[in-house]
Design an enzyme around this catalytic site. Structure first.
Site, mmCIF file in Angstrom:
data_model
loop_
_atom_site.group_PDB
_atom_site.id
_atom_site.type_symbol
_atom_site.label_atom_id
_atom_site.label_comp_id
_atom_site.label_asym_id
_atom_site.label_seq_id
_atom_site.Cartn_x
_atom_site.Cartn_y
_atom_site.Cartn_z
ATOM 1 N N PHE A 314 96.942 19.626 -24.762
ATOM 2 C CA PHE A 314 95.847 20.690 -24.921
ATOM 3 C C PHE A 314 94.413 20.079 -25.079
ATOM 4 O O PHE A 314 93.947 19.770 -26.069
ATOM 5 C CB PHE A 314 96.115 21.414 -26.131
ATOM 6 C CG PHE A 314 97.357 22.102 -26.298
ATOM 7 C CD1 PHE A 314 97.464 23.415 -26.339
ATOM 8 C CD2 PHE A 314 98.678 21.338 -26.472
ATOM 9 C CE1 PHE A 314 98.833 24.095 -26.356
ATOM 10 C CE2 PHE A 314 99.838 22.049 -26.579
ATOM 11 C CZ PHE A 314 99.903 23.463 -26.484
ATOM 12 N N ASP A 315 93.610 19.988 -23.610
ATOM 13 C CA ASP A 315 92.426 19.359 -23.761
ATOM 14 C C ASP A 315 91.532 19.757 -24.486
ATOM 15 O O ASP A 315 90.312 18.938 -24.543
ATOM 16 C CB ASP A 315 92.345 19.236 -22.177
ATOM 17 C CG ASP A 315 93.156 18.091 -21.416
ATOM 18 O OD1 ASP A 315 93.649 17.342 -22.134
ATOM 19 O OD2 ASP A 315 93.328 18.269 -20.041
ATOM 20 N N GLY A 322 84.406 20.238 -24.650
ATOM 21 C CA GLY A 322 82.344 20.130 -24.748
ATOM 22 C C GLY A 322 82.283 18.658 -25.190
ATOM 23 O O GLY A 322 81.255 17.781 -24.694
ATOM 24 N N VAL A 395 88.632 13.978 -19.466
ATOM 25 C CA VAL A 395 89.669 13.587 -20.717
ATOM 26 C C VAL A 395 90.695 12.801 -20.067
ATOM 27 O O VAL A 395 91.632 13.375 -19.298
ATOM 28 C CB VAL A 395 90.253 14.933 -20.874
ATOM 29 C CG1 VAL A 395 91.256 14.837 -22.341
ATOM 30 C CG2 VAL A 395 89.196 16.058 -21.549
ATOM 31 N N ASN A 397 92.564 10.491 -17.640
ATOM 32 C CA ASN A 397 92.662 10.160 -16.371
ATOM 33 C C ASN A 397 92.056 11.389 -15.553
ATOM 34 O O ASN A 397 91.803 11.243 -14.404
ATOM 35 C CB ASN A 397 93.885 9.759 -15.990
ATOM 36 C CG ASN A 397 95.041 10.960 -16.333
ATOM 37 O OD1 ASN A 397 95.172 11.262 -17.479
ATOM 38 N ND2 ASN A 397 95.772 11.415 -15.526
ATOM 39 N N TYR A 398 91.948 12.463 -16.203
ATOM 40 C CA TYR A 398 91.661 13.719 -15.262
ATOM 41 C C TYR A 398 90.131 14.107 -15.697
ATOM 42 O O TYR A 398 89.676 13.890 -16.773
ATOM 43 C CB TYR A 398 92.671 15.076 -15.724
ATOM 44 C CG TYR A 398 93.561 15.269 -14.771
ATOM 45 C CD1 TYR A 398 93.347 15.620 -13.215
ATOM 46 C CD2 TYR A 398 94.920 14.694 -14.868
ATOM 47 C CE1 TYR A 398 94.218 15.767 -12.525
ATOM 48 C CE2 TYR A 398 95.923 14.849 -14.073
ATOM 49 C CZ TYR A 398 95.694 15.455 -12.925
ATOM 50 O OH TYR A 398 96.615 15.715 -11.834
ATOM 51 N N HIS A 448 103.730 18.340 -12.815
ATOM 52 C CA HIS A 448 103.060 19.031 -14.087
ATOM 53 C C HIS A 448 102.195 20.060 -13.787
ATOM 54 O O HIS A 448 102.017 20.697 -12.538
ATOM 55 C CB HIS A 448 102.028 17.705 -14.636
ATOM 56 C CG HIS A 448 101.031 17.132 -13.637
ATOM 57 N ND1 HIS A 448 101.295 16.460 -12.658
ATOM 58 C CD2 HIS A 448 99.860 17.725 -13.637
ATOM 59 C CE1 HIS A 448 100.105 16.291 -11.867
ATOM 60 N NE2 HIS A 448 99.186 16.816 -12.392
ATOM 61 N N ASP A 457 85.384 38.320 -23.733
ATOM 62 C CA ASP A 457 85.256 39.571 -24.503
ATOM 63 C C ASP A 457 84.309 40.604 -23.704
ATOM 64 O O ASP A 457 83.122 40.401 -23.687
ATOM 65 C CB ASP A 457 84.424 38.880 -25.655
ATOM 66 C CG ASP A 457 84.345 40.177 -26.796
ATOM 67 O OD1 ASP A 457 84.435 41.145 -26.517
ATOM 68 O OD2 ASP A 457 83.510 39.532 -27.947
ATOM 69 N N GLU A 495 98.740 49.966 -24.000
ATOM 70 C CA GLU A 495 98.384 50.853 -25.172
ATOM 71 C C GLU A 495 98.064 49.876 -26.427
ATOM 72 O O GLU A 495 97.383 50.255 -27.287
ATOM 73 C CB GLU A 495 99.325 51.951 -25.328
ATOM 74 C CG GLU A 495 99.312 53.136 -24.337
ATOM 75 C CD GLU A 495 100.176 54.224 -24.291
ATOM 76 O OE1 GLU A 495 101.117 54.060 -25.518
ATOM 77 O OE2 GLU A 495 100.032 55.283 -23.634
ATOM 78 N N TYR A 585 98.152 36.807 -32.663
ATOM 79 C CA TYR A 585 97.060 37.802 -32.588
ATOM 80 C C TYR A 585 97.741 39.066 -32.270
ATOM 81 O O TYR A 585 97.272 40.268 -32.441
ATOM 82 C CB TYR A 585 96.010 37.493 -31.485
ATOM 83 C CG TYR A 585 95.237 36.230 -31.823
ATOM 84 C CD1 TYR A 585 95.349 35.652 -33.086
ATOM 85 C CD2 TYR A 585 94.603 35.707 -30.677
ATOM 86 C CE1 TYR A 585 94.523 34.413 -33.140
ATOM 87 C CE2 TYR A 585 93.940 34.272 -30.755
ATOM 88 C CZ TYR A 585 94.001 33.644 -32.171
ATOM 89 O OH TYR A 585 92.949 32.566 -32.192
#
Length: 709
Positions: A314-315, A322, A395, A397-398, A448, A457, A495, A585
């Site tokens: 989860f990068d 950031g 992050v 290697n990517y 992968h 939003d 709905e 949520y």
């Protein structure tokens, strides 16, 4: 962010004291908040800061803000005691010079969850692994004793597997790569079947797994000039110039460009954030999006080997995008007339870190905006242009680029680019494996996914919106379709809170509309979300990764707005048992048929690596669109200038020295000067007298979207 420097080809907005509630954190603010924590006795020698994040004020406070008002600046500090492994959240109110809230993170209570890693913990893991006798023995067993001091130790987030010796502990796993020399690409030399799991708080190894005799791939993975050879001499430079300057204006964090207005933000976890995006229609500023970002992504691997079965990075939530942002360079990352924004982050000790030129903004030509040719007349054509706001994060290697594009016709595009170096394992040359592809002799890269999740939003003409799922539909032959040619579309109102899956065979889109505004044909004003509809999470629904990355199981989610619901996989996806974020949520199934709602969209590739991805991967790009659908009364880009009339390089000018060639071109002929054969063809087609004067066009006022005031 009002301090701007100008140098050749670029402008930079530096971090200064904020002037708006949504401005990113200034270095002085991060320092002031830390001083308050220290003053109140909340810090010790072993205190570290995995996270320092702005806490945005409520929407009504932001909307009511006028210059001179209180900025309502608050900062959330997550403080980790490295001696005990206990983390505490503090919200510091800078206006009141006080700690507003204090809450312990329940990392030792199911469903667990740990704050993101510290930079120093990667160094700590290196030392722990390198001094571990079991790891040293595994290296010697492979005949790699000469690499004990030079091997690269790759510490990575461990996932979650409900093991008793891992639950509730601050854990990391480490894989091993070799380096032949200092500048060697270690990604080319993975030591297969060797995995070390360790406890960062106790500074000890939990277990060493060693199950392979596969030789380590020793072919080169370097890609510098010494390997690539001389640069091509055939490719010629491209120069991007804007002699009159760019079409955008910047004041602090606020940007205006061709009718669009928005604020540029940045934080350590999400990276780039766009806020209060509106569009000017006549004299009216119409809201489209209150806040947009890409706050999470997951990279699940499909390989079952010891080195890779647990990988599901989860990068954002585990590493912070950031915080790992690049400083961008003119002519390399961005081309043209550039405006940069510095980025705000922090170090492990809670001190401010400024990332120079973290966000790049510039304009790009983007082919045709619209075009039509009436037979015998000069074509009408306008060039499309887009405003690009982007940043890159590395992050491991990517390398990931995140791009927001705004177009002259009111369209918004969100794109993620993936490049860098594919993750590899060693193997037997020529073997066929079900979960890995051979990209170089003896070097295998696992299948992968890169599944990004955007949080949108939206506020289409205000914060009272609905979402319709729109599908194309066949109509069976019969009374409603007597000739069999008919097809139509269906609309289904969403709905209650839920996740939905794209269906490209039905051309599925989602329309976000206003409950309070109608266009000139009496329909609600809308934007439509157009998805690429690529595969969602392919892991088994009962797997641990599926529980943790539930957001990636659907393309689009619709939720009721709540200010604390920001993270698709929850606040602490690192070592979390699952069920956080979007599953939480939507659990109460609130109504989303009206009111303030949020869309979340998952997009990105499933990657079966290829030899061309090695030794460094060309960019792959994946995106989705937000397109106006009845938001405007007609094409809002009718008044874009015809650049063919602006001198050299116009579409009706010729590189040929012969004026006769230009005059003979149908493209550049008016109706009166059209060649005889063209006029004749038009007369045959329409039955008109070619010498008759054309009726003057009916004049109607043009929409003013795109006109800068």
């Amino acid at each position: 962010m009002a301090d701007v420097t100008h140098t050749h080809g670029k402008r930079v907005s530096h971090l200064t004291e904020p002037t708006h509630p949504l401005d990113q954190l200034a270095p002085s603010e991060i320092e002031r908040g830390r001083v308050i924590l220290e003053r109140e006795g909340k810090l010790s020698e072993t205190s570290r800061f995995p996270s320092v994040m702005p806490v945005e004020p409520p929407k009504d406070v932001v909307r009511a803000f006028t210059p001179g008002n209180d900025l309502h600046r608050r900062i959330e500090y997550i403080v980790l005691d490295t001696a005990t492994g206990i983390s505490v959240e503090y919200i510091v109110n800078l206006s009141e010079d006080a700690i507003e809230r204090e809450r312990r993170v329940d990392s030792d209570v199911r469903p667990y969850g740990q704050p993101t890693y510290l930079f120093e913990e990667f160094e700590q893991a290196d030392q722990i692994v390198r001094s571990c006798p079991a790891w040293q023995a595994a290296m010697r067993r492979r005949g790699l004793e000469d690499h004990l001091d030079t091997a690269f130790i790759g510490p990575l987030a461990p996932g979650f597997f409900a093991r008793d010796d891992e639950q509730g502990r601050r854990v990391i796993r480490s894989v091993t790569f070799l380096k032949e020399f200092e500048t060697d690409s270690h990604w080319a030399h993975p030591v297969e079947g060797l995995l070390v799991t360790l406890d960062l708080t106790k500074g000890e190894v939990i277990r060493v797994e060693d199950d392979s005799d596969t030789p380590t791939h020793m072919g080169s993975g370097n890609y510098g000039p010494d390997v690539a050879g001389p640069d091509r001499e055939s490719i010629k430079p491209i120069e991007i110039t804007q002699p009159e300057g760019p079409s955008f204006t910047v004041e602090g964090s606020k940007v205006e460009w061709e009718g669009f207005s928005f604020r540029v933000g940045f934080n350590a976890r999400e990276g780039l954030v766009l806020s209060q995006l509106t569009v000017k229609d006549g004299d009216e500023e119409r809201p489209i999006m209150y806040r947009g970002s890409v706050p999470e992504m997951v990279v699940p691997y499909g390989d079952t080997s010891i080195n890779r079965y647990w990988i599901s990075y989860f990068d954002a939530g585990e590493y912070y995008l950031g915080k790992n942002a690049n400083s961008l360079a003119l002519g390399c990352d961005c081309l043209g007339v550039i405006h940069y924004f510095d980025g705000s982050s922090h170090d492990d000790h809670g001190r401010p870190v400024t990332i120079p030129q973290a966000v790049c903004m510039h304009e790009e030509d983007y082919s045709i905006l619209w075009k039509h040719t009436e037979l015998g007349h000069q074509p009408d054509v306008r060039r499309q242009r887009r405003l690009v706001i982007s940043y890159f994060a590395t992050v491991g290697n990517y390398d990931y680029g995140f791009y927001w594009y705004l177009y002259l016709d009111g369209t918004i595009e969100v794109e993620a680019k993936a490049t860098g170096i594919v993750y590899n394992g060693s193997g037997i040359p020529g073997e066929i494996e079900p979960h890995r592809s051979e990209i170089a002799p003896g070097l295998f890269s696992p299948v992968h996914q890169h599944l990004f999740c955007a949080r949108l939003d939206l506020e289409i003409d205000g914060a009272d919106n609905y979402v319709d799922e729109v599908d194309l539909a066949q109509v069976p032959m019969g009374e409603a379709n007597p000739y069999g040619n008919a097809f139509t579309w269906t609309k289904t109102r969403i709905e209650t809170e839920q996740g939905r899956t794209a269906d490209n065979l039905k051309g599925r889109t989602w329309h976000i509309g206003s409950n309070s505004r109608r266009n000139h044909i009496g329909k609600p004003t809308e934007y439509q979300l157009v998805s690429e509809g690529l595969p969602t999470l392919l892991a088994d629904p009962d797997s641990f990764v599926a529980a943790r990355a539930a957001f990636a199981s659907k393309h689009t989610w619709v939720t009721k707005y709540h200010e604390e619901e920001l993270w698709p996989a929850g606040r602490y996806p690192n070592q979390h048992a699952g069920g956080g974020g979007l599953p939480e949520y939507i659990a109460d199934a609130e109504s989303v048929d009206g009111g303030d709602i949020v869309l979340w969209h998952t997009f990105g590739p499933t990657h079966i690596p290829r030899p061309e991805d090695w030794p460094i991967m060309p960019v792959d790009a994946y995106h989705f669109w937000l397109k106006p659908y009845g938001f405007f009364d007609r094409n809002p880009a009718l008044n874009i200038p015809d650049w063919s009339t602006r001198g050299a390089g116009g579409c009706c000018e010729s590189n040929s020295p012969s004026d006769a060639d230009v005059a003979a071109s149908p493209c550049c002929s008016s109706g009166a000067d059209a060649p005889a054969e063209v006029e004749s063809m038009e007369a045959q087609h329409t039955g008109a007298n070619p010498s008759a004067a054309a009726a003057p066009p009916q004049e109607t006022p043009l929409p003013r979207f795109g006109v800068r005031s």
